[in-house]
Each structure stands twice: as structure tokens, then as C-alpha cells.
Write a protein that holds these residues in place. Structure first.
Motif, PDB file in Angstrom:
ATOM      1  N   GLN A   1       0.844  -1.191   0.000  1.00  0.00           N
ATOM      2  CA  GLN A   1       0.000   0.000   0.000  1.00  0.00           C
ATOM      3  C   GLN A   1       0.881   1.244   0.000  1.00  0.00           C
ATOM      4  OE1 GLN A   1      -2.671   0.167   3.304  1.00  0.00           O
ATOM      5  NE2 GLN A   1      -3.627   2.081   2.639  1.00  0.00           N
ATOM      6  N   VAL A   2       0.566   2.190  -0.867  1.00  0.00           N
ATOM      7  CA  VAL A   2       1.327   3.423  -0.954  1.00  0.00           C
ATOM      8  C   VAL A   2       0.914   4.341   0.192  1.00  0.00           C
ATOM      9  CG1 VAL A   2       1.811   5.449  -2.347  1.00  0.00           C
ATOM     10  CG2 VAL A   2       1.524   3.214  -3.456  1.00  0.00           C
ATOM     11  N   GLN A   3       1.847   4.686   1.058  1.00  0.00           N
ATOM     12  CA  GLN A   3       1.520   5.570   2.159  1.00  0.00           C
ATOM     13  C   GLN A   3       2.755   6.163   2.802  1.00  0.00           C
ATOM     14  OE1 GLN A   3      -0.422   3.582   5.471  1.00  0.00           O
ATOM     15  NE2 GLN A   3       0.846   1.756   5.243  1.00  0.00           N
ATOM     16  N   LEU A   4       2.532   7.253   3.532  1.00  0.00           N
ATOM     17  CA  LEU A   4       3.533   7.879   4.375  1.00  0.00           C
ATOM     18  C   LEU A   4       3.018   7.823   5.810  1.00  0.00           C
ATOM     19  CD1 LEU A   4       4.281  11.075   2.233  1.00  0.00           C
ATOM     20  CD2 LEU A   4       5.782   9.094   2.521  1.00  0.00           C
ATOM     21  N   VAL A   5       3.881   7.446   6.728  1.00  0.00           N
ATOM     22  CA  VAL A   5       3.479   7.310   8.126  1.00  0.00           C
ATOM     23  C   VAL A   5       4.432   8.130   8.999  1.00  0.00           C
ATOM     24  CG1 VAL A   5       3.068   5.741  10.036  1.00  0.00           C
ATOM     25  CG2 VAL A   5       2.554   5.005   7.691  1.00  0.00           C
ATOM     26  N   GLU A   6       3.891   9.184   9.621  1.00  0.00           N
ATOM     27  CA  GLU A   6       4.693  10.010  10.527  1.00  0.00           C
ATOM     28  C   GLU A   6       4.638   9.452  11.946  1.00  0.00           C
ATOM     29  OE1 GLU A   6       2.585  13.183   7.827  1.00  0.00           O
ATOM     30  OE2 GLU A   6       2.039  11.316   8.861  1.00  0.00           O
ATOM     31  N   SER A   7       5.700   9.727  12.697  1.00  0.00           N
ATOM     32  CA  SER A   7       5.751   9.371  14.111  1.00  0.00           C
ATOM     33  C   SER A   7       6.716  10.306  14.815  1.00  0.00           C
ATOM     34  CB  SER A   7       6.171   7.914  14.291  1.00  0.00           C
ATOM     35  OG  SER A   7       7.459   7.690  13.760  1.00  0.00           O
ATOM     36  N   GLY A   8       6.692  10.274  16.144  1.00  0.00           N
ATOM     37  CA  GLY A   8       7.657  11.034  16.913  1.00  0.00           C
ATOM     38  C   GLY A   8       7.140  12.309  17.539  1.00  0.00           C
ATOM     39  N   GLY A   9       5.895  12.657  17.282  1.00  0.00           N
ATOM     40  CA  GLY A   9       5.347  13.851  17.893  1.00  0.00           C
ATOM     41  C   GLY A   9       5.139  13.678  19.387  1.00  0.00           C
ATOM     42  N   GLY A  10       4.793  14.772  20.048  1.00  0.00           N
ATOM     43  CA  GLY A  10       4.546  14.719  21.475  1.00  0.00           C
ATOM     44  C   GLY A  10       4.456  16.097  22.068  1.00  0.00           C
ATOM     45  N   SER A  11       4.514  16.154  23.394  1.00  0.00           N
ATOM     46  CA  SER A  11       4.447  17.413  24.127  1.00  0.00           C
ATOM     47  C   SER A  11       5.779  17.678  24.802  1.00  0.00           C
ATOM     48  CB  SER A  11       3.345  17.354  25.180  1.00  0.00           C
ATOM     49  OG  SER A  11       2.072  17.222  24.589  1.00  0.00           O
ATOM     50  N   VAL A  12       6.300  18.884  24.595  1.00  0.00           N
ATOM     51  CA  VAL A  12       7.572  19.261  25.207  1.00  0.00           C
ATOM     52  C   VAL A  12       7.478  20.689  25.723  1.00  0.00           C
ATOM     53  CG1 VAL A  12       8.975  17.721  23.800  1.00  0.00           C
ATOM     54  CG2 VAL A  12       8.528  20.054  23.008  1.00  0.00           C
ATOM     55  N   GLN A  13       8.390  21.031  26.603  1.00  0.00           N
ATOM     56  CA  GLN A  13       8.478  22.402  27.098  1.00  0.00           C
ATOM     57  C   GLN A  13       9.285  23.244  26.117  1.00  0.00           C
ATOM     58  OE1 GLN A  13      10.093  22.181  31.061  1.00  0.00           O
ATOM     59  NE2 GLN A  13       8.094  21.712  31.944  1.00  0.00           N
ATOM     60  N   PRO A  14       9.096  24.549  26.144  1.00  0.00           N
ATOM     61  CA  PRO A  14       9.920  25.419  25.310  1.00  0.00           C
ATOM     62  C   PRO A  14      11.405  25.152  25.547  1.00  0.00           C
ATOM     63  CG  PRO A  14       8.117  26.664  26.236  1.00  0.00           C
ATOM     64  CD  PRO A  14       8.072  25.313  26.890  1.00  0.00           C
ATOM     65  N   GLY A  15      12.152  25.135  24.447  1.00  0.00           N
ATOM     66  CA  GLY A  15      13.567  24.815  24.509  1.00  0.00           C
ATOM     67  C   GLY A  15      13.872  23.339  24.340  1.00  0.00           C
ATOM     68  N   GLY A  16      12.842  22.513  24.354  1.00  0.00           N
ATOM     69  CA  GLY A  16      13.036  21.083  24.208  1.00  0.00           C
ATOM     70  C   GLY A  16      13.236  20.651  22.768  1.00  0.00           C
ATOM     71  N   SER A  17      13.376  19.335  22.595  1.00  0.00           N
ATOM     72  CA  SER A  17      13.642  18.756  21.283  1.00  0.00           C
ATOM     73  C   SER A  17      12.720  17.578  21.004  1.00  0.00           C
ATOM     74  CB  SER A  17      15.090  18.260  21.202  1.00  0.00           C
ATOM     75  OG  SER A  17      16.009  19.320  21.343  1.00  0.00           O
ATOM     76  N   LEU A  18      12.447  17.382  19.731  1.00  0.00           N
ATOM     77  CA  LEU A  18      11.741  16.201  19.243  1.00  0.00           C
ATOM     78  C   LEU A  18      12.336  15.803  17.910  1.00  0.00           C
ATOM     79  CD1 LEU A  18       7.965  17.039  19.906  1.00  0.00           C
ATOM     80  CD2 LEU A  18       9.292  15.234  21.023  1.00  0.00           C
ATOM     81  N   ARG A  19      12.219  14.520  17.584  1.00  0.00           N
ATOM     82  CA  ARG A  19      12.638  14.040  16.282  1.00  0.00           C
ATOM     83  C   ARG A  19      11.459  13.339  15.625  1.00  0.00           C
ATOM     84  NH1 ARG A  19      16.510   9.057  14.521  1.00  0.00           N
ATOM     85  NH2 ARG A  19      17.537  10.015  12.704  1.00  0.00           N
ATOM     86  N   LEU A  20      11.012  13.887  14.527  1.00  0.00           N
ATOM     87  CA  LEU A  20       9.931  13.291  13.764  1.00  0.00           C
ATOM     88  C   LEU A  20      10.490  12.356  12.706  1.00  0.00           C
ATOM     89  CD1 LEU A  20       7.621  16.391  13.153  1.00  0.00           C
ATOM     90  CD2 LEU A  20       7.761  14.897  15.159  1.00  0.00           C
ATOM     91  N   SER A  21       9.743  11.302  12.422  1.00  0.00           N
ATOM     92  CA  SER A  21      10.095  10.374  11.354  1.00  0.00           C
ATOM     93  C   SER A  21       8.940  10.273  10.371  1.00  0.00           C
ATOM     94  CB  SER A  21      10.390   8.983  11.910  1.00  0.00           C
ATOM     95  OG  SER A  21      11.500   8.994  12.773  1.00  0.00           O
ATOM     96  N   CYS A  22       9.271  10.014   9.130  1.00  0.00           N
ATOM     97  CA  CYS A  22       8.276   9.794   8.081  1.00  0.00           C
ATOM     98  C   CYS A  22       8.720   8.567   7.295  1.00  0.00           C
ATOM     99  CB  CYS A  22       8.170  11.008   7.179  1.00  0.00           C
ATOM    100  SG  CYS A  22       7.170  10.754   5.689  1.00  0.00           S
ATOM    101  N   ALA A  23       8.011   7.475   7.475  1.00  0.00           N
ATOM    102  CA  ALA A  23       8.335   6.236   6.782  1.00  0.00           C
ATOM    103  C   ALA A  23       7.493   6.115   5.518  1.00  0.00           C
ATOM    104  CB  ALA A  23       8.088   5.044   7.699  1.00  0.00           C
ATOM    105  N   ALA A  24       8.149   5.773   4.426  1.00  0.00           N
ATOM    106  CA  ALA A  24       7.483   5.657   3.127  1.00  0.00           C
ATOM    107  C   ALA A  24       7.313   4.201   2.741  1.00  0.00           C
ATOM    108  CB  ALA A  24       8.300   6.379   2.063  1.00  0.00           C
ATOM    109  N   TYR A  25       6.138   3.898   2.204  1.00  0.00           N
ATOM    110  CA  TYR A  25       5.825   2.529   1.816  1.00  0.00           C
ATOM    111  C   TYR A  25       5.221   2.506   0.408  1.00  0.00           C
ATOM    112  CZ  TYR A  25       6.161   1.717   6.842  1.00  0.00           C
ATOM    113  OH  TYR A  25       6.599   1.666   8.146  1.00  0.00           O
ATOM    114  N   GLY A  26       5.623   1.530  -0.384  1.00  0.00           N
ATOM    115  CA  GLY A  26       4.940   1.245  -1.635  1.00  0.00           C
ATOM    116  C   GLY A  26       5.325   2.080  -2.825  1.00  0.00           C
ATOM    117  N   PHE A  27       6.371   2.920  -2.702  1.00  0.00           N
ATOM    118  CA  PHE A  27       6.815   3.682  -3.867  1.00  0.00           C
ATOM    119  C   PHE A  27       8.317   3.932  -3.754  1.00  0.00           C
ATOM    120  CE2 PHE A  27       7.458   8.009  -2.140  1.00  0.00           C
ATOM    121  CZ  PHE A  27       6.799   7.923  -0.929  1.00  0.00           C
ATOM    122  N   SER A  28       8.901   4.461  -4.824  1.00  0.00           N
ATOM    123  CA  SER A  28      10.348   4.644  -4.891  1.00  0.00           C
ATOM    124  C   SER A  28      10.747   5.935  -4.170  1.00  0.00           C
ATOM    125  CB  SER A  28      10.805   4.689  -6.348  1.00  0.00           C
ATOM    126  OG  SER A  28      10.513   3.461  -6.995  1.00  0.00           O
TER     127      SER A  28
END
Length: 114
Positions: free
Chosen positions: A1-28
Motif C-alpha cells: 500500500q502506498v503511504q507515508l506514516v509520521e511518528s515522533g510527535g509529542g508534548s515538550v516544554q519550550p527549549g526542548g527537542s523532538l525528532r519526527l520520522s516519516c516512513a514511506a511505503y509502496g513507492f520509490s
């Protein structure tokens, strides 16, 4: 199945860090430039960052120096490292592939609040 799936979001305080990911499926994944967008409540969806298939990156002014976009073509995955987060970064973050038809992920919520 052709899709993009994001992950890694959340709640942080100002000055904090997060790392988002986007996994791709079904295409080049490796042949496409890839994009991150975000949409805050009451606002239009806005472009955040782009990475070309060769790894060249570009950012909207408000995140320059704080966000880093990257990709791992072997893993069919794109990332967004977000540092020194500010309350105005609060939004749903989406990844996008300029395929035909165009392809968006489902989004991941980022909340920056003290």
C-alpha cells in the motif's frame, strides 16, 4: 500500500527537542524530494522544510538554525530534528511526497507548552 506514516510527535516544554520520522511505503522513495509541512489551529498548512533526493535541504525562515531535515534512502525514511522548540512550533506536522497522485501522511501532533 502506498503511504507515508509520521511518528515522533509529542508534548515538550519550550527549549526542548523532538525528532519526527516519516516512513514511506509502496513507492520509490529515493527518487523524490521530500517535504515537511505543518498546520496550526486556525492557520493554513505551511511549508517547513525540503530535502532533495541528493540531500540538499531548505527551510522556512522561522525554523532555520533550529530544525534539521534528513533522509535515509536505505530505510525509506525522512526525519525532522527539532531543537530549541518554541510555542509557535505547536502544530500537526505532515510529510509530503510530490508523486502523482500527491501523497500526504496522516500527521503527528507537536505541542510546545510550559
Amino acid at each position: 500500500q502506498v503511504q507515508l506514516v509520521e511518528s515522533g510527535g509529542g508534548s515538550v516544554q519550550p527549549g526542548g527537542s523532538l525528532r519526527l520520522s516519516c516512513a514511506a511505503y509502496g513507492f520509490s522513495f529515493s527518487i523524490y524530494a521530500m517535504y515537511w509541512y505543518r498546520e496550526a489551529p486556525g492557520n493554513e498548512r505551511e511549508w517547513v522544510a525540503t530535502i532533495t533526493r541528493g540531500g540538499i535541504s531548505n527551510y522556512t525562515d522561522s525554523v532555520k538554525g533550529r530544525f534539521t531535515i534528513s533522509r535515509d534512502n536505505a530505510k525509506n525514511t525522512m526525519y525532522l530534528q527539532m531543537d530549541n522548540l518554541k510555542p509557535e512550533d505547536t502544530a500537526v506536522y505532515y510529510c509530503y511526497a510530490p508523486r502523482s497522485p500527491t501523497l500526504w501522511g496522516q500527521g503527528t501532533q507537536v505541542t510546545v507548552s510550559s
